[in-house]
Write a protein that holds these residues in place. Structure first.
Motif, PDB file in Angstrom:
ATOM      1  N   GLY A   1      29.865  -9.480  25.057  1.00 15.58           N
ATOM      2  CA  GLY A   1      29.776  -8.199  24.351  1.00 15.58           C
ATOM      3  C   GLY A   1      29.149  -8.482  23.001  1.00 15.58           C
ATOM      4  N   ASP A   2      29.757  -7.981  21.919  1.00 13.53           N
ATOM      5  CA  ASP A   2      29.219  -8.322  20.605  1.00 13.53           C
ATOM      6  C   ASP A   2      30.012  -9.468  19.983  1.00 13.53           C
ATOM      7  OD1 ASP A   2      31.540  -7.143  19.565  1.00 13.53           O
ATOM      8  OD2 ASP A   2      30.534  -5.268  19.133  1.00 13.53           O
ATOM      9  N   TYR A   3      29.462 -10.055  18.922  1.00  9.07           N
ATOM     10  CA  TYR A   3      30.062 -11.221  18.280  1.00  9.07           C
ATOM     11  C   TYR A   3      29.608 -11.282  16.837  1.00  9.07           C
ATOM     12  CZ  TYR A   3      25.639 -12.543  20.438  1.00  9.07           C
ATOM     13  OH  TYR A   3      24.336 -12.552  20.883  1.00  9.07           O
ATOM     14  N   ASP A   4      30.321 -12.092  16.054  1.00  9.56           N
ATOM     15  CA  ASP A   4      29.984 -12.319  14.645  1.00  9.56           C
ATOM     16  C   ASP A   4      29.387 -13.713  14.524  1.00  9.56           C
ATOM     17  OD1 ASP A   4      31.313  -9.903  14.317  1.00  9.56           O
ATOM     18  OD2 ASP A   4      33.129 -10.827  13.543  1.00  9.56           O
ATOM     19  N   VAL A   5      28.386 -13.868  13.663  1.00  9.06           N
ATOM     20  CA  VAL A   5      27.689 -15.155  13.507  1.00  9.06           C
ATOM     21  C   VAL A   5      27.468 -15.435  12.030  1.00  9.06           C
ATOM     22  CG1 VAL A   5      25.553 -16.431  14.026  1.00  9.06           C
ATOM     23  CG2 VAL A   5      26.493 -14.850  15.710  1.00  9.06           C
ATOM     24  N   THR A   6      27.558 -16.711  11.647  1.00  9.52           N
ATOM     25  CA  THR A   6      27.128 -17.158  10.324  1.00  9.52           C
ATOM     26  C   THR A   6      26.169 -18.329  10.493  1.00  9.52           C
ATOM     27  OG1 THR A   6      28.909 -18.770  10.000  1.00  9.52           O
ATOM     28  CG2 THR A   6      29.319 -16.514   9.229  1.00  9.52           C
ATOM     29  N   ALA A   7      25.239 -18.455   9.558  1.00  7.10           N
ATOM     30  CA  ALA A   7      24.300 -19.580   9.516  1.00  7.10           C
ATOM     31  C   ALA A   7      24.156 -19.984   8.058  1.00  7.10           C
ATOM     32  CB  ALA A   7      22.942 -19.179  10.093  1.00  7.10           C
ATOM     33  N   ALA A   8      24.179 -21.293   7.793  1.00  5.66           N
ATOM     34  CA  ALA A   8      24.120 -21.777   6.411  1.00  5.66           C
ATOM     35  C   ALA A   8      23.707 -23.240   6.392  1.00  5.66           C
ATOM     36  CB  ALA A   8      25.474 -21.598   5.730  1.00  5.66           C
ATOM     37  N   VAL A   9      23.611 -23.781   5.172  1.00  3.50           N
ATOM     38  CA  VAL A   9      23.355 -25.202   4.944  1.00  3.50           C
ATOM     39  C   VAL A   9      24.518 -25.736   4.107  1.00  3.50           C
ATOM     40  CG1 VAL A   9      21.827 -26.892   3.828  1.00  3.50           C
ATOM     41  CG2 VAL A   9      20.850 -24.925   5.051  1.00  3.50           C
ATOM     42  N   TYR A  10      25.074 -26.862   4.533  1.00  5.22           N
ATOM     43  CA  TYR A  10      26.145 -27.502   3.765  1.00  5.22           C
ATOM     44  C   TYR A  10      25.557 -28.634   2.935  1.00  5.22           C
ATOM     45  CZ  TYR A  10      30.188 -30.273   2.537  1.00  5.22           C
ATOM     46  OH  TYR A  10      31.135 -30.981   1.826  1.00  5.22           O
ATOM     47  N   SER A  11      25.855 -28.646   1.632  1.00  7.51           N
ATOM     48  CA  SER A  11      25.423 -29.717   0.738  1.00  7.51           C
ATOM     49  C   SER A  11      26.591 -30.671   0.516  1.00  7.51           C
ATOM     50  CB  SER A  11      24.977 -29.139  -0.610  1.00  7.51           C
ATOM     51  OG  SER A  11      24.877 -30.177  -1.570  1.00  7.51           O
ATOM     52  N   TYR A  12      26.416 -31.924   0.912  1.00  3.76           N
ATOM     53  CA  TYR A  12      27.454 -32.933   0.692  1.00  3.76           C
ATOM     54  C   TYR A  12      27.615 -33.226  -0.795  1.00  3.76           C
ATOM     55  CZ  TYR A  12      27.644 -33.804   5.709  1.00  3.76           C
ATOM     56  OH  TYR A  12      27.816 -33.653   7.058  1.00  3.76           O
ATOM     57  N   ALA A  13      26.525 -33.207  -1.554  1.00  2.00           N
ATOM     58  CA  ALA A  13      26.584 -33.503  -2.990  1.00  2.00           C
ATOM     59  C   ALA A  13      27.358 -32.427  -3.747  1.00  2.00           C
ATOM     60  CB  ALA A  13      25.171 -33.625  -3.566  1.00  2.00           C
ATOM     61  N   GLN A  14      27.175 -31.182  -3.375  1.00  4.64           N
ATOM     62  CA  GLN A  14      27.835 -30.078  -4.066  1.00  4.64           C
ATOM     63  C   GLN A  14      29.154 -29.677  -3.407  1.00  4.64           C
ATOM     64  OE1 GLN A  14      25.162 -26.765  -5.046  1.00  4.64           O
ATOM     65  NE2 GLN A  14      23.448 -28.076  -4.445  1.00  4.64           N
ATOM     66  N   ASP A  15      29.406 -30.188  -2.196  1.00  2.00           N
ATOM     67  CA  ASP A  15      30.570 -29.793  -1.396  1.00  2.00           C
ATOM     68  C   ASP A  15      30.634 -28.268  -1.295  1.00  2.00           C
ATOM     69  OD1 ASP A  15      32.802 -30.038   0.207  1.00  2.00           O
ATOM     70  OD2 ASP A  15      34.203 -30.142  -1.482  1.00  2.00           O
ATOM     71  N   GLU A  16      29.477 -27.685  -0.988  1.00  3.76           N
ATOM     72  CA  GLU A  16      29.354 -26.222  -0.913  1.00  3.76           C
ATOM     73  C   GLU A  16      28.532 -25.824   0.307  1.00  3.76           C
ATOM     74  OE1 GLU A  16      30.464 -23.785  -3.053  1.00  3.76           O
ATOM     75  OE2 GLU A  16      31.412 -25.218  -4.406  1.00  3.76           O
ATOM     76  N   VAL A  17      28.862 -24.667   0.835  1.00  2.00           N
ATOM     77  CA  VAL A  17      28.044 -24.025   1.860  1.00  2.00           C
ATOM     78  C   VAL A  17      27.078 -23.107   1.129  1.00  2.00           C
ATOM     79  CG1 VAL A  17      28.062 -22.427   3.810  1.00  2.00           C
ATOM     80  CG2 VAL A  17      29.834 -24.186   3.623  1.00  2.00           C
ATOM     81  N   LEU A  18      25.788 -23.287   1.354  1.00  2.00           N
ATOM     82  CA  LEU A  18      24.750 -22.570   0.610  1.00  2.00           C
ATOM     83  C   LEU A  18      23.850 -21.775   1.559  1.00  2.00           C
ATOM     84  CD1 LEU A  18      23.791 -25.617  -1.612  1.00  2.00           C
ATOM     85  CD2 LEU A  18      25.262 -23.706  -2.271  1.00  2.00           C
ATOM     86  N   GLY A  19      23.250 -20.727   1.034  1.00  2.00           N
ATOM     87  CA  GLY A  19      22.302 -19.936   1.811  1.00  2.00           C
ATOM     88  C   GLY A  19      22.925 -19.191   2.970  1.00  2.00           C
ATOM     89  N   GLU A  20      24.229 -19.011   2.925  1.00  2.00           N
ATOM     90  CA  GLU A  20      24.915 -18.401   4.069  1.00  2.00           C
ATOM     91  C   GLU A  20      24.504 -16.948   4.263  1.00  2.00           C
ATOM     92  OE1 GLU A  20      29.283 -18.528   5.961  1.00  2.00           O
ATOM     93  OE2 GLU A  20      29.237 -17.766   3.904  1.00  2.00           O
TER      94      GLU A  20
END
Length: 175
Positions: A110-129
């Motif tokens: 049926g329908d679903y939710d999706v996320t896409a991002a880049v994880y930076s190990y140096a910043q310990d952050e998920v970016l561009g999500e």
């Protein structure tokens, strides 16, 4: 006189058939040498990731982006439901996350939710999500991130309708 009328009629008909803004061979700037004879690039989405697809272009993915690192997978109840890849653009100096939802999941989800991002190990952050809810699309691109000098991985998640939480996957770490 008869020949003059025929010539005028023929000339008038030929002008009607030629559009006013028509270009002919030899007009306009010459294409770049690399573009001569090249066929148009496909804009179709694909499991491999196509930076020329309409969804990639809407996300601002640069045309020269290509996959870096190895593909990761999102699994749900022991079944693979999506692929996660990281892309890099030399001309834009950006990384992108890419999620491709598998057809076998789409047929039953049926329908679903999706996320896409880049994880930076140096910043310990998920970016561009970027995230999508109640989607039935197959291809998803994150926003570009200025993380090319850092160790990164693409991350993606999918939450099927009725699931209390998303399941996630990630590509290989790339430095």
């Amino acid at each position: 006189m008869r020949y003059l009328k025929t010539a005028i009629a023929s000339l008038t008909c030929s002008f009607v058939l030629v559009p006013a803004g028509m270009a002919s061979a030899g007009t306009g700037p010459a294409p770049a040498p690399a573009a001569r004879g090249a066929s148009a690039a496909s804009t179709a989405p694909s499991p491999a990731g196509n930076p020329a697809s309409p969804r990639a272009r809407a996300a601002g993915v640069c045309a020269d982006a290509y996959q870096i690192g190895s593909t990761g997978y999102v699994t749900r109840s022991g079944r693979t439901i999506a692929s996660v890849k990281q892309f890099y653009s030399p001309s834009c100096a950006e990384n992108y996350g890419y999620v491709w939802v598998w057809q076998s999941f789409r047929e039953v989800a049926g329908d679903y939710d999706v996320t896409a991002a880049v994880y930076s190990y140096a910043q310990d952050e998920v970016l561009g999500e970027r995230s999508w809810t109640d989607s039935t699309a197959q291809e998803f691109w994150s926003s570009g991130t200025g993380t090319v000098a850092e160790c990164t991985a693409a991350v993606g998640s999918v939450r099927g309708a009725g699931d209390p939480a998303p399941v996630a996957g990630y590509s290989s770490k790339r430095c």
